[in-house]
Write a protein that holds these residues in place. Sequence first.
Motif, PDB file in Angstrom:
ATOM      1  N   TYR A 169      -1.633   4.618 -10.027  1.00  0.00           N
ATOM      2  CA  TYR A 169      -0.795   4.051 -11.078  1.00  0.00           C
ATOM      3  C   TYR A 169      -1.418   4.349 -12.443  1.00  0.00           C
ATOM      4  O   TYR A 169      -2.646   4.371 -12.572  1.00  0.00           O
ATOM      5  CB  TYR A 169      -0.656   2.535 -10.914  1.00  0.00           C
ATOM      6  CG  TYR A 169       0.054   2.115  -9.643  1.00  0.00           C
ATOM      7  CD1 TYR A 169       1.424   1.846  -9.645  1.00  0.00           C
ATOM      8  CD2 TYR A 169      -0.653   2.002  -8.441  1.00  0.00           C
ATOM      9  CE1 TYR A 169       2.075   1.453  -8.473  1.00  0.00           C
ATOM     10  CE2 TYR A 169      -0.010   1.622  -7.269  1.00  0.00           C
ATOM     11  CZ  TYR A 169       1.349   1.355  -7.294  1.00  0.00           C
ATOM     12  OH  TYR A 169       1.987   0.988  -6.139  1.00  0.00           O
TER      13      TYR A 169
ATOM     14  N   ASN B 283     -12.647  -6.014   0.160  1.00  0.00           N
ATOM     15  CA  ASN B 283     -12.580  -4.675  -0.411  1.00  0.00           C
ATOM     16  C   ASN B 283     -13.694  -4.413  -1.411  1.00  0.00           C
ATOM     17  O   ASN B 283     -14.235  -5.325  -2.033  1.00  0.00           O
ATOM     18  CB  ASN B 283     -11.233  -4.463  -1.102  1.00  0.00           C
ATOM     19  CG  ASN B 283     -10.061  -4.585  -0.143  1.00  0.00           C
ATOM     20  OD1 ASN B 283      -9.270  -5.520  -0.239  1.00  0.00           O
ATOM     21  ND2 ASN B 283      -9.950  -3.651   0.784  1.00  0.00           N
TER      22      ASN B 283
ATOM     23  N   SER C 282      -2.015  11.871  -7.306  1.00  0.00           N
ATOM     24  CA  SER C 282      -0.879  11.108  -6.767  1.00  0.00           C
ATOM     25  C   SER C 282      -0.182  11.843  -5.635  1.00  0.00           C
ATOM     26  O   SER C 282       0.593  11.237  -4.876  1.00  0.00           O
ATOM     27  CB  SER C 282       0.128  10.806  -7.876  1.00  0.00           C
ATOM     28  OG  SER C 282       0.671  12.012  -8.394  1.00  0.00           O
TER      29      SER C 282
ATOM     30  N   PRO D  79      -6.550   4.053   3.098  1.00  0.00           N
ATOM     31  CA  PRO D  79      -5.889   4.118   1.781  1.00  0.00           C
ATOM     32  C   PRO D  79      -6.802   3.708   0.624  1.00  0.00           C
ATOM     33  O   PRO D  79      -7.690   2.857   0.779  1.00  0.00           O
ATOM     34  CB  PRO D  79      -4.718   3.148   1.914  1.00  0.00           C
ATOM     35  CG  PRO D  79      -4.454   3.083   3.376  1.00  0.00           C
ATOM     36  CD  PRO D  79      -5.812   3.212   4.032  1.00  0.00           C
TER      37      PRO D  79
ATOM     38  N   ASP E 117     -12.307   1.008  -2.074  1.00  0.00           N
ATOM     39  CA  ASP E 117     -10.902   0.769  -1.736  1.00  0.00           C
ATOM     40  C   ASP E 117     -10.052   0.698  -2.996  1.00  0.00           C
ATOM     41  O   ASP E 117      -8.894   1.104  -3.010  1.00  0.00           O
ATOM     42  CB  ASP E 117     -10.775  -0.558  -0.968  1.00  0.00           C
ATOM     43  CG  ASP E 117     -11.685  -0.608   0.237  1.00  0.00           C
ATOM     44  OD1 ASP E 117     -11.533   0.261   1.120  1.00  0.00           O
ATOM     45  OD2 ASP E 117     -12.558  -1.494   0.289  1.00  0.00           O
ATOM     46  N   ILE E 118     -10.647   0.160  -4.052  1.00  0.00           N
ATOM     47  CA  ILE E 118      -9.954  -0.022  -5.336  1.00  0.00           C
ATOM     48  C   ILE E 118     -10.720   0.754  -6.403  1.00  0.00           C
ATOM     49  O   ILE E 118     -11.936   0.594  -6.537  1.00  0.00           O
ATOM     50  CB  ILE E 118      -9.890  -1.512  -5.722  1.00  0.00           C
ATOM     51  CG1 ILE E 118      -9.152  -2.322  -4.649  1.00  0.00           C
ATOM     52  CG2 ILE E 118      -9.235  -1.688  -7.099  1.00  0.00           C
ATOM     53  CD1 ILE E 118      -9.320  -3.817  -4.810  1.00  0.00           C
TER      54      ILE E 118
ATOM     55  N   ALA F 213      -3.295  -4.751  -7.107  1.00  0.00           N
ATOM     56  CA  ALA F 213      -4.238  -4.516  -6.005  1.00  0.00           C
ATOM     57  C   ALA F 213      -4.088  -5.583  -4.930  1.00  0.00           C
ATOM     58  O   ALA F 213      -4.164  -5.297  -3.725  1.00  0.00           O
ATOM     59  CB  ALA F 213      -5.670  -4.511  -6.543  1.00  0.00           C
TER      60      ALA F 213
ATOM     61  N   PHE G 287      -6.505   2.548  -3.528  1.00  0.00           N
ATOM     62  CA  PHE G 287      -5.647   2.084  -4.621  1.00  0.00           C
ATOM     63  C   PHE G 287      -6.319   2.432  -5.934  1.00  0.00           C
ATOM     64  O   PHE G 287      -7.476   2.064  -6.162  1.00  0.00           O
ATOM     65  CB  PHE G 287      -5.430   0.575  -4.507  1.00  0.00           C
ATOM     66  CG  PHE G 287      -4.813  -0.046  -5.725  1.00  0.00           C
ATOM     67  CD1 PHE G 287      -3.477   0.155  -6.047  1.00  0.00           C
ATOM     68  CD2 PHE G 287      -5.583  -0.833  -6.584  1.00  0.00           C
ATOM     69  CE1 PHE G 287      -2.916  -0.422  -7.177  1.00  0.00           C
ATOM     70  CE2 PHE G 287      -5.028  -1.407  -7.716  1.00  0.00           C
ATOM     71  CZ  PHE G 287      -3.693  -1.200  -8.003  1.00  0.00           C
TER      72      PHE G 287
ATOM     73  N   ILE H  46      -1.324  -4.903  -2.526  1.00  0.00           N
ATOM     74  CA  ILE H  46      -1.593  -3.850  -1.555  1.00  0.00           C
ATOM     75  C   ILE H  46      -2.631  -4.297  -0.532  1.00  0.00           C
ATOM     76  O   ILE H  46      -2.503  -4.046   0.668  1.00  0.00           O
ATOM     77  CB  ILE H  46      -2.043  -2.568  -2.279  1.00  0.00           C
ATOM     78  CG1 ILE H  46      -0.883  -2.029  -3.127  1.00  0.00           C
ATOM     79  CG2 ILE H  46      -2.531  -1.506  -1.291  1.00  0.00           C
ATOM     80  CD1 ILE H  46      -1.230  -0.851  -3.993  1.00  0.00           C
TER      81      ILE H  46
ATOM     82  N   PHE I 196      -2.651   5.454  -3.657  1.00  0.00           N
ATOM     83  CA  PHE I 196      -1.656   4.789  -4.506  1.00  0.00           C
ATOM     84  C   PHE I 196      -2.200   4.864  -5.938  1.00  0.00           C
ATOM     85  O   PHE I 196      -3.115   4.121  -6.294  1.00  0.00           O
ATOM     86  CB  PHE I 196      -1.469   3.330  -4.085  1.00  0.00           C
ATOM     87  CG  PHE I 196      -0.983   3.150  -2.673  1.00  0.00           C
ATOM     88  CD1 PHE I 196       0.377   3.121  -2.390  1.00  0.00           C
ATOM     89  CD2 PHE I 196      -1.897   3.016  -1.630  1.00  0.00           C
ATOM     90  CE1 PHE I 196       0.817   2.951  -1.082  1.00  0.00           C
ATOM     91  CE2 PHE I 196      -1.457   2.852  -0.330  1.00  0.00           C
ATOM     92  CZ  PHE I 196      -0.093   2.822  -0.048  1.00  0.00           C
TER      93      PHE I 196
ATOM     94  N   VAL J 146      -5.957   2.829 -10.309  1.00  0.00           N
ATOM     95  CA  VAL J 146      -5.243   2.563 -11.563  1.00  0.00           C
ATOM     96  C   VAL J 146      -5.986   3.281 -12.682  1.00  0.00           C
ATOM     97  O   VAL J 146      -7.186   3.056 -12.889  1.00  0.00           O
ATOM     98  CB  VAL J 146      -5.160   1.055 -11.880  1.00  0.00           C
ATOM     99  CG1 VAL J 146      -4.422   0.846 -13.195  1.00  0.00           C
ATOM    100  CG2 VAL J 146      -4.454   0.310 -10.773  1.00  0.00           C
TER     101      VAL J 146
END
Length: 439
Positions: free
Chosen positions: A308, A193, A300, A283, A254-255, A183, A285, A186, A306, A287
């Motif tokens: 993962y 964030n 995805s 964007p 954001d995350i 993170a 992110f 990015i 993004f 996971v």
Amino acid sequence: MGYITAGINHRTAPITLREQVAFSADQLPDALQSARSHTGIEEIAILSTCNRTEIYCALHSSAAETIEMYYGKLIDWLTHYHQINSHQTNSNLLAEHAYLFYDQEAIRHLMRVACGLDSMVLGEPQILGQLKSAYASAQEADTAGPALNRLFQHSFTTAKQIRTETAINEQPVSVAYAATRLAKQIFSDLSENTALLIGAGETIELTARHLCQQGVSNIIVANRTLERARLLTDRFGGRPVLLSDLSQVLHESDIVISSTASPIPVLGKGAVERALKQRRHKPMFMVDIAVPRDIEPEVSELADVFLYTVDDLQDVIEDNLQQRKDAARKAERMIEADTFEFMTRMRSLDAVNLLRNYRQSTEAMRDQELEKAMQWLARGANPEEVLQQFARSLTNKFMHQPSVQLKNAAAMGQQEKLEWAEKLLGLDSNQKTDSTQDA
């Protein structure tokens, strides 16, 4: 007595298969009983994490044909329990990705797992807690008997010693740490964030700790129960929300890092698309640490996401492993020594059982002959003659079965057995006798 381990992990199977054979904590009691009923194995424990599903068993026999038979039964049970092949054309799908360890290799493997040497993140500490939970589940289901108890306790002791005497887990390298580090690559300044953490388990707690250390102050924790989410936000700051309200806060994030025990995705492509529109396609992110996955793979495909999975984190993790690799080499040597110690102890237990049976047998002979002697004495027989007869009869009984076996070995030309018998009986092979007497 023998041990076997059967299973799949992140090295042998893709995430699509691993998530099919994953067990939730609620499933384990039924699964353990089902496995025992299907295979006939009395002692069974199951470990299920995002990176592995393994079954640990203790058998009464370590013969190769017995091990192969039970391995086949375990794979067959696992396949049918999860209905893995219900939509597959290849009936051996699981067998193609599974592995088998037995006896010494099974013991060594469990110790390596307990120490984090077999983990995607070398030396990660979470696996030991997961292994203890798996053992506790087997105890509660009454499928962990004396043999598995000894093995697990020895493995826990070894893991504790290695973590104390090596630097195997001193560097903060874990899936949670890797996600946080990615993170940061990015978003250069994480303090600006907002992070949404889905779930409230150990991995999410560790993720929250790493995010706070990296300056993230705005954290949202979404969980099935608000109370559990609040425990984390009280500790690290932030806002707790119910999992059912996820769509209301997704656009703020954001995350997004998710790790729940849900058997189905908790976040779909449609929800993420709507959140992106509200964010004006800023964007995101994401996971997905969970197995089975929490976030639909189709997410995805979105241009501003993004995404993962745990498999994608491997490259990130590799960058911070060198110090742990040095410690791991020392740990491997310690495990090798502890494996040998455990095997020696188990073999000595086999001798203890043999000696116990032998003692019971000889004591039964003694008591039988002693009873005869006491009867003769009660009838007024000469004590000296009674004692001599008692000694002859007892000696003949003690020697009868060994004599039969030694004669058979000699007749079959089994010289090694004869030489071993000399050592067992404490005889001098050069000793000469003037006469022999049949027993």
